[in-house]
Motif scaffolding. Structure first.
Motif, short mmCIF file in Angstrom:
data_model
loop_
_atom_site.label_atom_id
_atom_site.label_comp_id
_atom_site.label_asym_id
_atom_site.label_seq_id
_atom_site.Cartn_x
_atom_site.Cartn_y
_atom_site.Cartn_z
N ASP A 236 0.85 -1.18 0.00
CA ASP A 236 0.00 0.00 0.00
C ASP A 236 0.89 1.25 0.00
O ASP A 236 1.95 1.28 0.62
CB ASP A 236 -0.91 0.01 1.24
CG ASP A 236 -1.87 1.18 1.20
OD1 ASP A 236 -2.16 1.68 0.10
OD2 ASP A 236 -2.32 1.59 2.27
N PHE A 237 0.45 2.27 -0.71
CA PHE A 237 1.22 3.52 -0.71
C PHE A 237 0.29 4.67 -1.07
O PHE A 237 -0.78 4.49 -1.64
CB PHE A 237 2.40 3.44 -1.68
CG PHE A 237 2.02 3.33 -3.13
CD1 PHE A 237 2.32 4.33 -4.02
CD2 PHE A 237 1.36 2.21 -3.61
CE1 PHE A 237 1.99 4.23 -5.36
CE2 PHE A 237 1.02 2.09 -4.95
CZ PHE A 237 1.34 3.12 -5.83
N ASP A 238 0.72 5.89 -0.71
CA ASP A 238 -0.13 7.06 -0.87
C ASP A 238 0.12 7.84 -2.16
O ASP A 238 -0.65 8.72 -2.49
CB ASP A 238 0.07 8.01 0.32
CG ASP A 238 -0.44 7.41 1.62
OD1 ASP A 238 -1.40 6.62 1.55
OD2 ASP A 238 0.14 7.70 2.68
N CYS A 239 1.20 7.54 -2.86
CA CYS A 239 1.48 8.33 -4.04
C CYS A 239 0.53 7.96 -5.18
O CYS A 239 -0.14 6.94 -5.16
CB CYS A 239 2.93 8.16 -4.46
SG CYS A 239 3.40 6.50 -4.91
N LYS A 240 0.51 8.80 -6.17
CA LYS A 240 -0.47 8.72 -7.25
C LYS A 240 0.11 8.04 -8.48
O LYS A 240 1.30 8.13 -8.77
CB LYS A 240 -0.92 10.13 -7.60
CG LYS A 240 -2.07 10.22 -8.59
CD LYS A 240 -2.33 11.68 -8.95
CE LYS A 240 -2.69 12.51 -7.73
NZ LYS A 240 -2.97 13.91 -8.09
N VAL A 241 -0.75 7.34 -9.22
CA VAL A 241 -0.38 6.77 -10.51
C VAL A 241 -0.96 7.65 -11.60
O VAL A 241 -2.18 7.75 -11.74
CB VAL A 241 -0.90 5.33 -10.66
CG1 VAL A 241 -0.53 4.77 -12.04
CG2 VAL A 241 -0.34 4.43 -9.58
N GLU A 242 -0.10 8.31 -12.34
CA GLU A 242 -0.53 9.18 -13.43
C GLU A 242 -0.35 8.46 -14.76
O GLU A 242 0.72 7.94 -15.06
CB GLU A 242 0.28 10.48 -13.42
CG GLU A 242 0.08 11.31 -12.16
CD GLU A 242 0.86 12.61 -12.20
OE1 GLU A 242 1.51 12.87 -13.24
OE2 GLU A 242 0.82 13.36 -11.21
N ILE A 243 -1.42 8.42 -15.54
CA ILE A 243 -1.40 7.68 -16.79
C ILE A 243 -1.75 8.61 -17.95
O ILE A 243 -2.80 9.26 -17.95
CB ILE A 243 -2.41 6.51 -16.76
CG1 ILE A 243 -2.09 5.55 -15.60
CG2 ILE A 243 -2.39 5.75 -18.09
CD1 ILE A 243 -3.14 4.48 -15.39
N TYR A 244 -0.85 8.68 -18.91
CA TYR A 244 -1.15 9.38 -20.16
C TYR A 244 -0.98 8.36 -21.28
O TYR A 244 0.12 8.04 -21.71
CB TYR A 244 -0.22 10.56 -20.39
CG TYR A 244 -0.46 11.24 -21.73
CD1 TYR A 244 -1.58 12.03 -21.94
CD2 TYR A 244 0.42 11.06 -22.78
CE1 TYR A 244 -1.82 12.64 -23.16
CE2 TYR A 244 0.20 11.65 -24.02
CZ TYR A 244 -0.92 12.44 -24.20
OH TYR A 244 -1.16 13.03 -25.42
N ALA A 245 -2.09 7.81 -21.73
CA ALA A 245 -2.10 6.78 -22.77
C ALA A 245 -3.39 6.93 -23.57
O ALA A 245 -4.36 6.19 -23.35
CB ALA A 245 -1.99 5.38 -22.17
N PRO A 246 -3.46 7.87 -24.47
CA PRO A 246 -4.71 8.20 -25.17
C PRO A 246 -5.30 7.07 -26.00
O PRO A 246 -6.51 7.08 -26.28
CB PRO A 246 -4.32 9.39 -26.06
CG PRO A 246 -2.83 9.30 -26.19
CD PRO A 246 -2.34 8.73 -24.92
N ARG A 247 -4.51 6.07 -26.36
CA ARG A 247 -5.01 4.95 -27.17
C ARG A 247 -5.28 3.70 -26.35
O ARG A 247 -5.52 2.62 -26.91
CB ARG A 247 -4.02 4.63 -28.30
CG ARG A 247 -3.84 5.77 -29.29
CD ARG A 247 -2.88 5.38 -30.40
NE ARG A 247 -2.72 6.46 -31.35
CZ ARG A 247 -3.52 6.67 -32.39
NH1 ARG A 247 -4.53 5.84 -32.62
NH2 ARG A 247 -3.31 7.66 -33.22
N LEU A 248 -5.28 3.81 -25.04
CA LEU A 248 -5.46 2.65 -24.17
C LEU A 248 -6.83 2.00 -24.38
O LEU A 248 -7.86 2.68 -24.38
CB LEU A 248 -5.33 3.08 -22.71
CG LEU A 248 -5.16 1.95 -21.68
CD1 LEU A 248 -3.81 1.27 -21.86
CD2 LEU A 248 -5.28 2.50 -20.26
#
Length: 382
Positions: A236-248
């Motif tokens: 578990d962790f508090d940091c964020k997952v940022e996703i930039y994948a416009p074709r996902l």
């Protein structure tokens, strides 16, 4: 007598040895390299054939050649590693300098043998390897050669650390042909996964980050042509997952629930799968439910959503929270609940969960292994 002799000769005839080299090499590619090298004793026809193998598969568990050893004995384990390292060195020294298609390595890592493993990877890169998998099954930490992360021939790469020594991925990949990347038991501590980490992989389509050991920084995934993303969090962790994948088009998340942030709407998103383990929520269950609901909100444009039964159970622990956060899944066509066979008779879906997802969807399908049970929404039954 002559007919009998002719039949006997046909029985002993080496028909396989008469096959063309490319066919035999294709057959030998299904063997690990140790087995392939052992074919050299069959006949003169086979003596040097293995030297042109396009695939190399080095598995530490297949050594030594003759006797069994006690893996708990450090001295015997060192002897086994010596045998394994010497074999790799001999194969690379005797092999014909032809291009490689696939290289698989499963090995321990000791400081005194690290140069052999590093040399093997450098050899594969130099000979234009297309597919490479490397699994570290024990020992000390191992630093991948930098040339691996700038290989122009690689189309697929799989790296797996061990429980005690998760691998540290590169801050930047520059593999223009890479389409598939799988990193297992990785550590995101340090300056890893900056937004530009995958900028040198313009053709990357599938990314799997499994058993992630999070660090203190956010996890940034920026890949413009990414189609499939799989994430699995070991802690578990508090940091964020940022996703930039416009074709996902496909996303799967399992283990702990991360804080997910999509940097733009995913117009092509088809399938989303959440497999959240209820047993891992030890401290603040409510916080994890909030994260899960927020993750649903980020992926609300999905056309198909799959949930494990453990994910459903996590949601049902806080029904009032679910009721307060009804989301407009405007594009949702199918909701699939993965039910294990032993749960098929006793598993129930609370009404609050159905209401949560069926605001605008039309069909709910419950998967029970290979069996499908379909349920129509109230709108369809009218």
């Amino acid at each position: 007598m002559s007919l009998t002799s002719e039949k006997r000769n046909k029985k002993t005839e080496d028909r396989m040895g008469k096959l063309p080299d490319d066919v035999l090499l294709k057959i030998m590619s299904f063997l690990n390299t140790k087995q392939a090298v052992q074919t050299c004793v069959l006949s003169k026809r086979w003596k040097s054939l293995w030297q042109s193998l396009p695939n190399l598969d080095f598995n530490f568990d297949t050594f030594p050649f003759q006797q069994e050893i006690d893996d708990e004995d450090e001295e015997e384990l060192e002897m086994k590693m010596c045998s394994f390292s010497n074999f790799i060195s001999q194969v690379l020294f005797r092999r014909c300098p032809t291009d490689l298609v696939k290289v698989c390595v499963q090995s321990l890592s000791y400081d005194r043998h690290a140069s052999v493993l590093a040399g093997l990877i450098c050899y594969a890169v130099k000979h234009n390897v297309q597919h490479l998998t490397f699994q570290l099954i024990g020992g000390c930490s191992f630093l991948m050669p930098k040339s691996l992360y700038t290989c122009h021939s690689l189309t697929s790469l799989g790296l797996k650390g061990n429980v005690w020594m998760p691998i540290k991925p590169p801050t930047l990949l520059a593999c223009p042909a890479l389409k598939y990347l799988r990193l297992s038991r990785i550590s995101t501590a340090g300056p890893n996964f900056e937004p530009t980490a995958f900028s040198g992989c313009p053709n990357l389509e599938t990314l799997e980050l499994l058993d992630i050991r999070p660090g203190s920084k956010n996890l940034c995934i920026n890949a413009v042509n990414l189609r499939s993303l799989v994430l699995s969090f070991a802690l578990d962790f508090d940091c964020k997952v940022e996703i930039y994948a416009p074709r996902l088009t496909t996303f799967k998340d399992s283990g702990y629930v991360p804080m997910v942030c999509l940097r733009e709407n995913l117009a092509f998103l088809d399938d989303v799968y959440f497999d959240i383990k209820a047993s891992i929520f030890i401290l603040n269950e409510e916080e994890h439910v909030i994260r899960l609901i927020n993750a649903f909100n980020e992926f609300r444009h999905a056309k198909s959503l799959t949930l494990s039964t453990s994910t459903v159970k996590v949601l049902t622990k806080f029904p009032s929270m679910v009721d307060r956060n009804l989301l407009p899944f405007a594009n949702l066509k199918h909701l699939n609940i993965k039910v294990k066979k032993w749960q098929s008779k006793g598993f129930e879906i609370p009404a609050c969960i159905l209401n949560y997802f069926l605001n605008r969807s039309t069909v709910l399908k419950i998967c029970m292994d290979n069996q499908m049970a379909g349920y129509e929404s109230p709108e369809d039954s009218d």
